[in-house]
Design an enzyme around this catalytic site. Structure first.
Site, mmCIF file in Angstrom:
data_model
loop_
_atom_site.group_PDB
_atom_site.id
_atom_site.type_symbol
_atom_site.label_atom_id
_atom_site.label_comp_id
_atom_site.label_asym_id
_atom_site.label_seq_id
_atom_site.Cartn_x
_atom_site.Cartn_y
_atom_site.Cartn_z
ATOM 1 N N SER A 6 0.078 -4.459 -7.769
ATOM 2 C CA SER A 6 0.564 -5.653 -7.092
ATOM 3 C C SER A 6 1.907 -6.086 -7.686
ATOM 4 C CB SER A 6 -0.495 -6.757 -7.186
ATOM 5 O OG SER A 6 -0.195 -7.837 -6.344
ATOM 6 N N ASP A 39 -5.533 -4.202 2.879
ATOM 7 C CA ASP A 39 -4.940 -5.109 1.893
ATOM 8 C C ASP A 39 -4.227 -6.237 2.637
ATOM 9 O OD1 ASP A 39 -3.513 -6.384 -0.127
ATOM 10 O OD2 ASP A 39 -3.034 -4.524 -1.171
ATOM 11 N N HIS A 54 -7.306 -5.531 -1.752
ATOM 12 C CA HIS A 54 -6.155 -5.560 -2.654
ATOM 13 C C HIS A 54 -6.504 -5.134 -4.077
ATOM 14 C CE1 HIS A 54 -2.252 -6.768 -4.126
ATOM 15 N NE2 HIS A 54 -2.779 -7.634 -4.977
#
Length: 410
Positions: free
Chosen positions: A258, A346, A385
């Site tokens: 991320s 995601d 995610h």
């Protein structure tokens, strides 16, 4: 034509709410007081709040890094064994901001030993008997395990037991053993190095017989409560990378997740610019192209992204304040191989951004540089995610990537 359509859409979304409110008043559906209240609320949320955001660097950093969101509650980061990370050393590294900086910034770091090392030195490490069930070998021993087997007697004579006073020496001794592989994990925003999905990644990498290093950026976890910036967190990553590189010549891989993917690419670009030793490869989990693109597609921005003043009040100020994380630029600045992994479902960092970064890397990097891989994970698995680490095929992909490039130099 696209810009005209985008402009018209922005004007529509900016006027539809107040227009609906006024129309309701004109048709008698709401009274004057209700009209005034609704218009004030609209002004506060969609005009004043973005303007405050534009001129508040503190708010911009807070929304980007979210260091104030902490979970799980009550986690003692000095005791990683509480979350199942036995044989893990907790320590601190001091990052100097400049040569005359006396205090620096202290970062909390974990060094997770690989499985084969834990298995061989379980008595010295005081690993509990029930944990040994997790350490049964299920694959051929790596080269580093052969080295451990040959030198285990000498190491045991040097370290009959691992105590607080010799723990650093023991862990660094194992880190220097030839044939090992190291992964430096760079986490995303919120929480700390001890949050649940991150510990799952460490355990996955440990079971692949890799040394794992992970740390909390400034402002996170038990690191010093210094407000994070892009330059600051990249400097933190650089210091931890250099700590590892100064101890061992074994190959180091960088894994970013991320927001950590932005840190990872910036770190590699900085190492290339400094002409220092870099990693052998980079793994980007759920990456984005740059903060401007990510903000516009983030779920939190849905209420604001179609406002005509969105760029003026939200994305452009962050860019001007050096909160950019331009992975689409940084992937062009270092030579190492890149593996991108992204789940189709995601919603935090949309799949399209990861794929766009892959295409940019393919099209812009020199053909003599390390290859770029992209691995798509179907939405039917609901990894989202955070939970690509649960994909059964992921360990094989990581092992293949590491073995392919651990001895390659680009």
């Amino acid at each position: 034509m696209y810009e005209l359509h985008s402009c018209l859409r922005s004007v529509f979304f900016a006027t539809v709410i107040p227009g609906t409110i006024v129309l309701s008043w004109l048709t008698g559906l709401v009274g004057l007081r209700s009209l005034q209240t609704c218009l004030v609320i609209f002004f506060l949320i969609f005009v004043l709040l973005p303007l405050i955001f534009r001129y508040s660097v503190t708010m911009q950093r807070g929304i980007l890094f979210l260091p104030f969101i902490k979970y799980p509650k009550g986690l003692d980061l000095t005791r990683p064994e509480n979350i199942g990370l036995y044989a893990t050393r907790n320590f601190y590294i001091t990052v100097k901001e400049h040569d005359t900086d006396k205090d620096g910034v202290n970062l909390g770091v974990w060094h997770v030993l690989p499985r084969h090392a834990v298995r061989r030195f379980r008595r010295e490490l005081l690993v509990e008997a029930e944990v040994e069930q997790d350490l049964a070998p299920d694959e051929p021993s790596p080269e580093s395990d052969q080295q451990l087997r040959e030198l285990s007697s000498a190491i045991r004579s040097e370290f009959p037991s691992v105590l607080p006073e010799n723990k650093q020496l023991f862990y660094e001794r194992l880190l220097r053993m030839p044939g090992g592989t190291i992964v430096l994990y760079l986490h995303g925003n919120t929480a700390s190095r001890g949050s649940g999905h991150r510990s799952e990644v460490y355990k996955l990498l440990r079971n692949l017989n890799y040394h794992v290093f992970t740390f909390d950026y400034r402002g996170f976890g038990d690191s010093d409560p210094v407000p994070p910036t892009e330059e600051g967190v990249v400097r933190d990553a650089l210091m931890v990378f250099e700590y590892i590189a100064n101890i061992t010549s074994n190959p180091i891989f960088v894994w970013g997740h991320s927001l950590g993917t932005g840190v990872a690419t910036h770190l590699c670009a900085k190492l290339a610019d400094l002409r220092e030793r870099g990693p052998r490869g980079v793994i980007l989990e759920s990456p984005f192209t740059n903060i401007r693109d990510e903000i516009r597609l983030h779920p939190f921005a849905r209420l604001f992204k179609n406002l005509p003043w969105f760029d003026f009040t939200i994305s452009r100020p962050m860019y001007n304040n050096n909160l950019r994380f331009e992975s689409d630029m940084h992937v062009r600045e270092f030579r190492q191989p890149i593996m991108i992994i992204h789940s189709e479902d995601d919603v935090v960092v949309p799949f399209q951004l990861g794929y766009r970064l892959y295409r940019i890397a393919l099209d812009s990097r020199d053909r003599a540089w390390g290859p770029v891989e992209f691995h798509r994970f179907s939405a039917i698995h609901s990894y989202g995610h955070k939970y690509l680490c649960r994909a059964p095929e992921l360990p094989g992909l990581i092992r293949q990537f590491a073995e392919s490039y651990r001895d390659a130099v680009y």
